[in-house]
Motif scaffolding. Structure first.
Motif, mmCIF file in Angstrom:
data_model
loop_
_atom_site.group_PDB
_atom_site.id
_atom_site.type_symbol
_atom_site.label_atom_id
_atom_site.label_comp_id
_atom_site.label_asym_id
_atom_site.label_seq_id
_atom_site.Cartn_x
_atom_site.Cartn_y
_atom_site.Cartn_z
ATOM 1 N N ALA A 202 0.849 -1.189 0.000
ATOM 2 C CA ALA A 202 0.000 0.000 0.000
ATOM 3 C C ALA A 202 0.882 1.235 0.000
ATOM 4 N N PRO A 203 0.538 2.231 -0.785
ATOM 5 C CA PRO A 203 1.353 3.441 -0.801
ATOM 6 C C PRO A 203 1.264 4.172 0.536
ATOM 7 N N VAL A 204 2.363 4.748 0.930
ATOM 8 C CA VAL A 204 2.428 5.473 2.188
ATOM 9 C C VAL A 204 1.891 6.879 1.952
ATOM 10 N N LYS A 205 0.924 7.251 2.759
ATOM 11 C CA LYS A 205 0.376 8.595 2.638
ATOM 12 C C LYS A 205 1.325 9.552 3.345
ATOM 13 N N ARG A 206 1.854 10.452 2.580
ATOM 14 C CA ARG A 206 2.800 11.407 3.154
ATOM 15 C C ARG A 206 2.046 12.642 3.622
ATOM 16 N N SER A 207 2.447 13.137 4.767
ATOM 17 C CA SER A 207 1.794 14.325 5.294
ATOM 18 C C SER A 207 2.497 15.566 4.756
ATOM 19 N N ASP A 208 1.795 16.635 4.811
ATOM 20 C CA ASP A 208 2.342 17.903 4.355
ATOM 21 C C ASP A 208 3.333 18.401 5.406
#
Length: 125
Positions: free
Chosen positions: A93-99
């Protein structure tokens, strides 16, 4: 008349020179198979080019264009694998990167943190 003869002679010399660089009878670029490494029984000079992120070894000193080099359809290591072995695919699963602009520093209330030990050192003197 003399100028025309000189220009024709120069054109013939240039055409002859270009013909030696790229012979007309030579076939179009021949596709060569890549090797992952130089074979132990290899003779002569071997060169390499980066093809698909790997070193593609081929025989010869000439620099061959990348379009003329191909990896074999089945890699030798894959050909030796038993046919009964099951191939499993793993999906990641792709890692959701935070701003980074929304990042906030957090202070822990840990009594064993560096800050608490530093304050105890200063206060106890």
């Amino acid at each position: 008349m003399k100028g025309q003869v000189q220009s024709i002679f120069c054109a013939v010399l240039i055409a002859a020179f270009l013909a030696t660089l790229v012979p007309l009878s030579a076939p179009a670029a021949q596709v060569r198979q890549c090797s992952a490494a130089v074979p132990k029984s290899a003779k002569g000079h071997w060169s390499w080019r980066m093809i698909d992120g790997r070193k593609c070894w081929y025989s010869g000193k000439a620099v061959i264009p990348r379009s003329a080099l191909r990896w074999p359809a089945v890699a030798p290591a894959q050909a030796k694998a038993p046919a009964a072995a099951a191939v499993t695919t793993v999906s990641v699963a792709p890692v959701k990167r935070s701003d980074p602009m929304e990042a906030q520093a957090q202070m822990t209330d840990d009594a064993d943190s560096f800050e608490s030990r530093w304050q105890l050192r200063v206060v106890s003197r």
